[in-house]
Scaffold this active site. Structure first.
Site, mmCIF file in Angstrom:
data_model
loop_
_atom_site.group_PDB
_atom_site.id
_atom_site.type_symbol
_atom_site.label_atom_id
_atom_site.label_comp_id
_atom_site.label_asym_id
_atom_site.label_seq_id
_atom_site.Cartn_x
_atom_site.Cartn_y
_atom_site.Cartn_z
ATOM 1 N N HIS A 1451 1.071 -1.175 -0.017
ATOM 2 C CA HIS A 1451 -0.166 0.096 -0.055
ATOM 3 C C HIS A 1451 0.862 1.095 -0.040
ATOM 4 O O HIS A 1451 0.868 2.084 0.864
ATOM 5 C CB HIS A 1451 -1.076 -0.018 1.263
ATOM 6 C CG HIS A 1451 -2.090 0.981 0.971
ATOM 7 N ND1 HIS A 1451 -3.447 0.667 1.358
ATOM 8 C CD2 HIS A 1451 -2.226 1.999 0.733
ATOM 9 C CE1 HIS A 1451 -4.214 1.422 1.086
ATOM 10 N NE2 HIS A 1451 -3.561 2.459 0.663
ATOM 11 N N GLU A 1496 -4.347 0.131 -5.276
ATOM 12 C CA GLU A 1496 -4.390 1.309 -6.326
ATOM 13 C C GLU A 1496 -3.114 1.267 -7.052
ATOM 14 O O GLU A 1496 -2.543 2.575 -6.882
ATOM 15 C CB GLU A 1496 -4.900 2.470 -5.741
ATOM 16 C CG GLU A 1496 -6.079 2.315 -4.701
ATOM 17 C CD GLU A 1496 -6.690 3.695 -4.131
ATOM 18 O OE1 GLU A 1496 -5.924 4.495 -4.286
ATOM 19 O OE2 GLU A 1496 -7.669 3.581 -3.550
ATOM 20 N N ASN A 1639 -11.642 0.030 -5.107
ATOM 21 C CA ASN A 1639 -11.702 1.042 -4.389
ATOM 22 C C ASN A 1639 -12.360 2.109 -5.165
ATOM 23 O O ASN A 1639 -12.043 2.742 -6.400
ATOM 24 C CB ASN A 1639 -10.406 1.518 -3.843
ATOM 25 C CG ASN A 1639 -9.638 0.660 -2.816
ATOM 26 O OD1 ASN A 1639 -10.079 -0.115 -2.386
ATOM 27 N ND2 ASN A 1639 -8.300 1.088 -2.654
ATOM 28 N N GLU A 1707 -12.592 -0.078 -0.472
ATOM 29 C CA GLU A 1707 -12.505 1.273 0.203
ATOM 30 C C GLU A 1707 -13.527 2.091 -0.467
ATOM 31 O O GLU A 1707 -13.890 1.896 -1.636
ATOM 32 C CB GLU A 1707 -10.991 1.771 -0.225
ATOM 33 C CG GLU A 1707 -9.957 1.592 0.561
ATOM 34 C CD GLU A 1707 -8.686 2.524 0.259
ATOM 35 O OE1 GLU A 1707 -8.927 3.533 -0.168
ATOM 36 O OE2 GLU A 1707 -7.584 1.913 0.351
#
Length: 1891
Positions: A1451, A1496, A1639, A1707
């Site tokens: 992350h 992401e 997300n 998310e």
């Protein structure tokens, strides 16, 4: 024999010979009906129509002739209370009553008797016994009894739910109704019964009910199954109980099992029914024949009549030629002034491939025209890829149709948009959705769709199989037609199978000029025609057999033909050749269909002769079998004719055997050189040929009354010719339509419609865009593809309105509509200082942005007036035309320098000469009112004296035109343009002007008042006095700001009052109108709403602007006290002896008071106000107010700097008016926004303006109870903008001021506003309605965090540096120079954090592992056990709490050591990441069953290595770095997935995938294909960048690859900057997922843009720009707007683009700044977003497995530092212990989890909704609250929420103030003690000295 007998005998005659004898056939009834509903219920006993309207009447009128031909004598009409009473209550719905009377009258006119049904089925409410029903029956007998003489009280079938009790109630109600009818309405002489089926009738007779005594005849409902073919024994038995000689009417006959039987067996059912009646001894009155109407006896009869009939082509042609051959040119060309028959249909046409565009959009397949264009076989290599972009512009095209006034629209369906490959095996639901939307919008506008199934655009897949030369295409077309009938036939009643099939055969397969470009005139052409005819017939039979009885539509064919004139009129051979020409063109298709099922004898003979002449077969004409001929014959319910031109034809006896069309036919065709040319070489203007052709059609094909529809007629102009003033087309249409009129009215040709080609310019096949056929100009060089009406559009609209060419046009006699107004208000006392209206600021100014900006959906009442406005000087032009006198604005604007760019209104929009164009725009908008002003100097050139009749007539025509279109005129008498002659006398400074104004006004009342019912005396008197007499920026340029405005205002008020009283006393009673004046102001918001001085200043401002005129009129006849006080004091301070503000006498006050019937307000903007003491001199109105005006810099700007688009001010102003002036009716008479002088067809900012301002008006009306009655947008079109000249555009329509025609083009805002008007507001879309329901039982509910954002301890226990450590310690990278050194200190607070998680009741917790905490240098050379131990403790704690860990491996916190060697741009990182992941699998995999490789990767690659706004902050290679990093991220993910899959999955049993983020993207302009494509690009470059390789094909999205490659090559790169995967890499990457981690936070609006070629970047490659809709709620993050609708859409995108994978939302959340613990915006966010997710699951089939909220607690938010807060728990960073305080949203999220969704409240209380513990009642972590941060909401100005303070619940702001006060008191006390100590010490010393 009457028509009734005809209908009965159609069914019965075949069976009378069987021994069944009827004695009374002369009197038998043939009953049909009722009308079907829009629901598509097509059973015999159909659902009654829900409501009557003009569309119903039109459709019904179409059916009357059919009913008469079928012999119908009676027709059932449902006259139910649910339709005729408002809401089912006892008040009559007058429009419905009137409409039904019209329907009944039309039946009577057609000699068909109505049968009135009072209740179809059971009466639903017996609560008041039968009283309500009898009362309703009384109403029906009274209202309809003169037209209805046969009544059915109840129409009941046993399956309606009857039981003995309900039957008894029915009979009782019926008996009472019978008694009422016989006693009160006996004079009507009618009959009455009730209809029952045998079961119900038997039950009534068995129970002893006295039914038979209360009916005049027995009405029987019967079910019959054709397959059973059994006698109706039960029916006979019950009828025997009725008794002999009883009259029995078979009222309803339901047939089942009849679709598959022969017509004979179907008819035999009637025989069976009547046999049962007669066998019982009863007397049959007649029966229901509705079930047999579908047999289309008219078309069958035509076919039977023509069987074996030889072709009469020669005689028909000779008949026509004999009729016209001797016409002289003057006779031939004489113009006929007459009108078409009532009910004549006017329409316009297009074709799918010519206008739709969207060639590969949403699953559409390729057509033969796509292929032809893309292979360069069209003019200038044009393609139809975008064409006119009608695929995205339904609303635009309907807008044009509304302007034209057409009531029919002929368009075609693109076969390949429905079936992409042409085969029914693959349907495209999005294509179907497009046509559904188009059809629905047409019907909503009262426009009848006429749909062509085939207009030349064959699916390329079928052409690849041979196209129309392959016999299999017949079945394929039938399948396609069947699908269309089934999908759209409930709303489409006119079908064309083929449009101009001759063109397909001749040009497509003969000359090869058209697609598919095959040149085989002697072979392919005839084969193609043969299959087309068979396909047509098969489609017709599909409709006839399966759909006609249900849908009641018509199916025809549209054939094209020239008129053929013999070149030598006296040469018989040329006459014969001309006849042959017509048979080769028109007869080729018409003869088989309408005559005998076979080709014309002329054609067959001619081809046979050619074969005999030549050694080989020249043109093999296929032969129809007898069965095929029978199948083809009679397969047209109407004949469509397309005609464009004529030909002079000679005979040509050619010996050539060349298989060419003219050679085979032995004719040659020419044109007369004198015939006018067009842009097309094949179209010459010869209008008289049209009449002759129609006469030929009548003689040859329409002898059996087949209806004729003109389905195509028009001419092209050149691409670059005169765009708008298309005089040639106007002449063409006038002449050709007049010839049609002659054919109809003089020759008796049965033409039912005229449809012009075409609605708009389009792609013209092989001619590309070189020819323009449209009534509307399309700018093909502009991506907007805007449509502009040409002059021909206005001409055609006028022809439609006049229904032809009447000698004199009828004037509208309709009086103006009533205007809603309140009761006359009593005089009000003077306003206080400040006024009581200050409550508005108290109510609204403290609103949070969330409360203030929440969008509100509502509609307004039917009588609400939606309007648009202009003013005379700004639009009319004609400044010195026809006797108009000069105005002050003429004089002023002709002085150089007074107006921007020295503009003037000499021509302006030329509305004085373009009334038709203005009415066209108003019709298109659908407005119900139009506000315009009269030019005083056009009516009275010198302001007084003799009126100018020509000017008066202009306004008469305008008013009549408005009323003819049901638009109410709202007329302003004075809108700034004073006659110059009056200004020369002193203007408004001269008391005589009041008399002149009065005389002018009275003339207007007297002249126009019979039609004008809304008058405005003076427009914005405040602007008149301040701009004209104070600042001198308007004429008359008086610069006397302290005196003249007050003097002139007084005179204006007196002039207004005088005019008002004249209207009130002399005209109101006879004219019934309302009169007022139009006032203006901005809303003003006190800069500090808690400062009383600012409140007073704001109120004072409004009293000086609005109250100056409103207070005298609506209150006490005098100025506001604050205004009088302010000006008097200022005057005295200036040394004056009296106030500069003039004083009204008591008589004047009484005269002024109450002189307005309604309150008219103009508003554009909002300001902030602060109290400021102003200077004394020079004196001015502005200085008298003592205020400082400002605008907030973050408010949206407009072209006029002072006009900020601050919509919430409108709601507050409307509330202020109500509070100040009482509950008077309010009309918003101007509201709009400006843009600059550049063309603004795509005026997004104006749409935002109207979306927000209209919504605030809705709030004021529906939420606040403001008595708002109308809304008028400024302005109808761009205008002369006063001192701005033409530099500011306010219009809904763009006006080209450089073009002499001043063409008007609808902007996108016009389409938007028309939609608002049509919907009567802004209703909530069906898609947005809340859904109740639950998720799957194993749904994973979670909450999330990430290591760097919460852990802190950045150097603890051997942790290595991460790139975020490095980045945050670098200057100017993070807001407030924040770092994650401590963050939330979660590294040291595992147990406390787990308690927070447990408190939420989640099932999963998502967190990430810090790579450098486990591997300090990023490699496995050294494992930091202390760091690893932290995660073990966390995971163990979670599992102990029964919470499943979801672990993100990466992350964003890359070890800095790896970044030092290139980070994600170095391919070696793939192996490093794999090694790191394997360590985690080895050490944690036995406990962790849910792994996410990357979070992401888009952010990592683009923000980290492109923009450089995130770590590692690299921005040096924005066009290369992101792609290299992304490439390695994808490969690293794939390697780790395979590692887990191959080595660990079997023993650990977990799942592993990746989390990808993306916004949803909607096009900024959804009507523009360029923006639609930009959204696809945006998504492909965002989510698709990583999703496509992993979830699809192992490679990047094709859109992304193409865009980057093309741009790279143009920039000089040898290859694409986007790295390529090898084939082996693609295979390794593809499918490396177990789920889709997702997300999502927000959505964006996307438009297309082109970056400079030298910009090498990700953004330039993507080529888009982004906007946010102003109606979207904001958050604490500038990029995050609340757009829940996008969540569902993006989930569907994943489903469709990624093969419907299991999805876990990993998310989703919202931020705020500051923090209010009562975070209702977060509750709203979660509620709306999760509900959209539920819709995606329930409605769309998305495989959603879990939802994770972001985030657990406020934390370090990357570049925003700690300024943005996403947490469910509030983290107090000011307290060293970093306590976590639950926000209110924790309770909501916990409830959401416990309910597993949204239980339906209708199902009663749900246990999961029980009250939860107060989320703010305790502090679960930390030792003290300490000092809290400033508490606001998601935006900086949120002020809501409460806190505990000394045991009291008070607002956070008040608590802060209290703290400051408490602190101040403490300081004061301390200082006091110190001071006392000092004084005491001094006193003590002094005493000592004295001693």
């Amino acid at each position: 024999m009457g028509p009734g007998q005809t209908g009965i005998l159609l069914v019965l005659l075949p069976y009378l010979c069987q021994g069944f004898n009827l004695k009374s056939v002369e009197n038998l009834l043939a009953v049909a009906g009722p009308l079907p509903s829009d629901s598509g219920d097509v059973s015999n006993e159909v659902t009654p129509i829900v409501g009557c309207h003009e569309g119903v009447l039109r459709e019904f009128e179409d059916q009357l002739a059919f009913l008469q031909r079928f012999g119908v004598t009676h027709y059932k009409v449902n006259l139910e209370p649910s339709v005729l009473l408002k809401g089912g209550h006892r008040e009559a719905d007058e429009p419905q009553v009137l409409c039904y009377r019209k329907l009944l009258q039309r039946l009577a006119d057609a000699t068909i008797k109505p049968v009135g049904i009072l209740q179809g089925g059971l009466w639903r409410d017996w609560s008041s016994s039968s009283d309500a029903f009898v009362e309703y029956a009384d109403f029906a007998f009274k209202v309809f009894g003169d037209l209805v003489h046969t009544w059915i009280t109840f129409n009941i079938w046993s399956d309606d739910g009857t039981n003995p009790e309900t039957l008894q109630a029915v009979i009782a109600a019926h008996e009472r109704t019978r008694h009422l009818y016989r006693s009160k309405y006996a004079t009507q002489g009618g009959k009455l019964s009730l209809a029952l089926d045998p079961s119900a009738l038997s039950a009534c007779l068995a129970s002893g009910l006295t039914l038979l005594e209360t009916v005049d005849f027995v009405a029987l409902n019967i079910n019959y199954n054709c397959h059973d073919n059994a006698p109706l024994i039960a029916e006979e038995q019950v009828l025997q109980k009725v008794g002999e000689r009883r009259d029995v009417l078979v009222f309803s006959l339901r047939l089942s099992g009849c679709n598959s039987v022969t017509a004979e067996r179907k008819y035999k059912s009637a025989f069976k029914v009547l046999e049962a009646v007669m066998n019982s001894g009863a007397v049959p009155m007649g029966y229901d024949i509705s079930a047999f109407q579908g047999e289309s006896p008219d078309s069958k009869q035509r076919a039977e009549n023509s069987q074996g009939k030889p072709s009469a082509a020669r005689s028909s042609y000779n008949t026509v030629w004999d009729k016209f051959s001797n016409q002289t040119s003057p006779d031939r060309d004489a113009f006929l002034h007459d009108t078409f028959p009532s009910g004549f249909r006017w329409g316009a046409s297009t074709a799918a491939f010519k206008v739709e565009g969207g060639w590969a959009e949403e699953g559409k397949g390729q057509t033969i025209w796509d292929t032809l264009g893309q292979h360069g076989h069209t003019d200038k290599n044009a393609t139809a890829n975008v064409a006119s972009d009608s695929y995205h512009k339904i609303d635009y095209d309907v807008y044009l149709l509304n302007g034209l006034q057409t009531k029919m629209y002929q368009f075609s369906i693109s076969w390949s948009r429905i079936f992409p490959t042409g085969s029914k095996e693959k349907e495209n639901t999005k294509g179907v959705k497009y046509y559904n939307k188009l059809i629905d919008r047409l019907r909503d506008s009262g426009i009848e769709p006429m749909v062509a199934l085939y207009h030349w655009d064959l699916p390329q897949s079928l052409q690849d199989l041979g196209g129309w030369q392959n016999d299999s295409i017949v079945d394929a077309f039938a399948d396609y037609a069947d699908y269309c009938f089934r999908s759209f036939g409930d709303r489409v009643k006119f079908w064309i199978t083929f449009h101009e099939p001759w063109v397909v055969s001749y040009a497509g397969y003969g000359t090869g000029e058209h697609a598919p470009g095959i040149k085989e005139p002697g072979n392919a052409s005839y084969k193609v025609s043969h299959n087309i005819l068979k396909a047509h017939a098969k489609a017709w039979h599909v409709y006839n057999d399966k759909y006609r009885s249900q849908q009641n539509g018509q199916v025809g064919v549209s054939l094209n033909s020239d008129w053929a004139e013999p070149a030598s009129p006296t040469d018989p051979e040329d006459v014969t050749a001309a006849e042959r020409y017509l048979q080769f063109m028109l007869g080729w298709f018409a003869h088989p269909i309408l005559i005998n099922g076979d080709y014309p004898e002329v054609l067959k003979t001619q081809i046979q002769q050619k074969h005999q002449q030549c050694p080989n077969t020249v043109s093999p004409l296929p032969v129809f079998t007898e069965e095929e001929r029978s199948q083809i014959r009679g397969t047209a319910d109407f004949l469509g004719i397309s005609h464009y031109t004529s030909r002079l034809v000679n005979t040509s006896q050619s010996a050539s055997c060349d298989p060419e069309y003219h050679n085979i036919g032995d004719f040659t065709a020419h044109v007369d050189p004198s015939w006018p040319e067009t842009a097309s070489p094949w179209i010459r203007v010869a209008p008289w040929g049209f009449r002759r052709l129609l006469n030929f059609v009548k003689e040859e094909y329409a002898k059996d009354n087949v209806p004729i529809y003109i389905t195509g007629n028009g001419m092209p102009t050149t691409y670059d010719g005169e765009a708008f003033y298309d005089m040639a087309r106007m002449d063409y249409l006038t002449a050709y339509i007049n010839e049609v009129l002659k054919a109809v009215n003089v020759d008796g040709v049965s033409v039912n419609s005229y449809i012009v080609r075409s609605l708009l310019d389009g792609f013209e096949g092989s001619d590309g865009y070189s020819q323009r056929f449209g009534l509307h100009y399309v700018d093909f060089e502009n991506a907007n593809r805007q449509r502009t009406p040409k002059e021909s559009a206005y001409l055609f609209s006028n022809i439609i309105e006049s229904n032809g060419f009447p000698q004199t046009k009828k004037k509208a006699l309709t009086p103006g509509a009533e205007w809603p107004r309140g009761d006359k208000a009593a005089p009000l006392p003077a306003s206080e200082v400040p006024s009581k209206a200050k409550v508005v600021w108290e109510k609204f100014s403290g609103q949070s942005a969330f409360e203030r900006d929440m969008y509100f959906h509502a509609t307004l009442p039917d009588d609400f007036k939606w309007g648009v406005s202009t003013s005379a000087y700004q639009v009319e032009g004609g400044w010195n035309a026809d006797g108009r006198g000069p105005s002050v604005w003429d004089t002023f604007s002709h002085v150089p320098g007074n107006i921007a760019d020295n503009g003037n209104g000499d021509i302006a929009c030329d509305s004085y000469h373009q009334l038709d164009a203005d009415l066209y725009m108003l019709r298109s908008l659908g407005v119900t009112s139009y506000r315009f002003s009269l030019s005083w100097s056009r009516i009275f050139p010198t302001g007084q004296g003799t009126p100018n009749d020509v000017g008066v007539e202009y306004y008469n025509r305008l008013i009549d035109g408005l009323l003819a279109n049901n638009i109410s005129p709202m007329v302003t008498l004075y809108h700034f343009d004073l006659p110059q002659a009056l200004q020369d006398l002193g203007g408004w400074e001269n008391d005589l002007l009041a008399d002149a104004f009065h005389s002018y006004a009275e003339f207007c009342f007297n002249t126009f008042g019979d039609r004008v019912k809304f008058w405005i005396t003076i427009h914005e008197p405040h602007s008149v006095v301040t701009a004209g007499y104070g600042l001198g920026i308007f004429p008359p340029q008086a610069n006397d700001p302290g005196y003249a405005p007050y003097r002139v205002a007084r005179r204006l008020l007196k002039a207004h009052a005088k005019v008002y009283h004249t209207y009130d006393q002399k005209y109101r009673q006879s004219q019934g109108g309302v009169i007022s004046l139009s006032l203006n102001t901005e809303w003003v918001e006190p800069k500090n709403y808690k400062d009383p001085r600012d409140i007073e200043a704001a109120d004072r401002y409004l009293q000086f602007t609005l109250g100056w005129f409103a207070h005298p009129i609506f209150k006490n006849g005098d100025y506001p006290d604050v205004m009088k006080w302010q000006v008097a004091n200022k005057s005295e301070l200036q040394g004056l002896h009296s106030s500069r503000l003039p004083v009204f006498t008591e008589e004047e006050k009484a005269e002024i008071r109450g002189t307005a019937d309604v309150f008219c307000i103009n508003i554009y903007s909002t300001k902030t106000i602060t109290h400021k003491t102003s200077r004394f001199n020079p004196a001015s109105v502005k200085e008298d107010m003592d205020v400082l005006e400002e605008v907030a810099q973050d408010w949206p700007t407009t072209h006029v700097n002072e006009h900020r688009a601050v919509a919430w001010g409108l709601r507050r102003l409307l509330n202020w008016i109500r509070e100040e002036y009482g509950d008077t009716a309010i009309y918003i008479t101007e509201n709009g926004v400006s843009t600059n002088s550049e063309p603004d067809f795509d005026d997004t900012s104006r749409i935002f303006y109207f979306k927000t301002y209209i919504d605030e008006a809705l709030k004021a009306h529906s939420m606040d109870g403001v008595n708002l009655k109308g809304y008028t947008a400024w302005s109808l079109m761009d205008t002369f903008g006063w001192t701005f000249g033409y530099t500011a555009r306010f219009g809904l329509h763009h006006v080209d001021f450089q073009h002499p025609s001043r063409p008007r083009t609808p902007k996108r805002s016009a389409i938007y506003y028309a939609d608002v008007v049509r919907n009567k507001g802004i209703p909530l879309d069906k898609e947005d309605k809340f859904l109740y329901g639950e998720f799957r039982s194993d749904f994973a509910w979670g909450v999330a965090s990430s290591s760097y954002q919460i852990e802190g301890s950045w150097r603890a226990d051997g942790k290595g540096l991460s790139i975020w450590d490095q980045f945050t310690h670098s200057p100017n990278t993070i807001d407030n120079d924040d770092t994650g050194d401590i963050a939330c200190n979660s590294y040291n607070r595992v147990e406390e954090d787990i308690e927070l998680i447990k408190n939420l009741k989640v099932t999963h917790y998502r967190f990430s592992i810090s790579w450098p905490r486990v591997l300090p240098d990023g490699t496995t050379n050294f494992v930091n056990e202390a760091g690893l131990s932290y995660y073990v403790r966390l995971i163990d704690g979670l599992l102990a709490a029964n919470i499943k860990p979801q672990v993100t491996i990466y992350h964003w916190d890359l070890p800095q050591a790896l970044q030092d060697v290139g980070g994600w741009e170095n391919e070696t990182i793939v192996q490093r990441f794999k090694e790191y992941s394997e360590l985690l699998f080895q050490r944690l995999g036995d406990k962790v069953k849910f792994w996410i490789t990357h979070n992401e990767p888009y952010i990592v690659a683009n923000l980290g290595y492109g923009y450089g706004s995130f770590a590692p902050g690299i921005s040096s290679r924005p066009g290369v770095g992101p792609y290299v990093a992304g490439h390695n991220l994808i490969k690293s993910h794939a390697e780790v997935w395979h590692l887990y899959n191959d080595t660990y999955r079997a023993k650990q049993g977990g799942v592993i995938s990746i989390t990808i983020n993306t916004d949803w993207a909607d096009p900024i302009n959804p009507y523009k294909q360029e923006d639609v494509e930009a959204t696809k690009r945006y998504l492909a470059f965002f989510g698709g960048w990583f999703a496509n390789p992993i979830f699809n094909n192992g490679d990047y999205h094709e859109i992304m690859k193409t865009a980057i490659r093309e741009r790279s090559l143009l920039q000089g790169f040898p290859t694409s900057r986007l790295p390529e995967f090898t084939e082996s890499e693609k295979k390794r990457i593809k499918g490396t997922y177990d789920f889709f981690g997702f997300n999502h936070y927000t959505s964006v609006l996307v438009g297309s843009t082109n970056y400079p070629l030298n910009e090498v970047s990700f953004d330039a490659d993507r080529g888009v720009y982004l906007l946010s809709d102003r109606t979207w709620l904001g958050s604490g993050s500038s990029w995050l707007k609340v757009t829940p609708f996008g969540f569902r859409k993006i989930l569907n995108w994943i489903k469709e683009e990624c093969n419907n994978p299991p999805i876990y939302v990993t998310e989703n959340g919202i931020s705020e700044r500051g923090t209010n613990l009562n975070d209702k915006w977060r509750e709203h966010y979660y509620k709306s977003y999760v509900n959209e997710a539920l819709k995606a699951v329930k409605y769309d089939g998305v495989d959603l497995r879990g939802y994770t909220a972001w985030c657990l607690m406020d934390n370090f938010e990357w570049a925003a530092g700690y300024s943005e807060r996403f947490g469910l728990y509030y983290t107090n960073y000011s307290d060293p212990s970093l306590p976590r305080i639950p926000k209110e949203s924790t309770k909501y999220y916990r409830t959401l989890i416990q309910c597993n969704g949204f239980p339906d409240p209708a199902e009663g209380p749900h246990s999961c909704l029980q009250p939860q513990p107060d989320g703010t009642s305790a502090v679960p972590t930390g030792t003290t609250r300490g000092h809290t941060d400033p508490i606001t909401g998601p935006a900086e100005d949120d002020r809501t929420g409460t806190v505990d303070f000394l045991g009291l619940a008070i607002s956070t702001t008040d608590a802060m103030i209290a703290l400051y006060v408490e602190f101040s008191l403490l300081i004061t006390a301390v200082l006091g003690v110190v001071l006392l100590s000092v004084l005491y010490s001094k006193l003590k010393k002094k005493l000592k000295r004295s001693q």
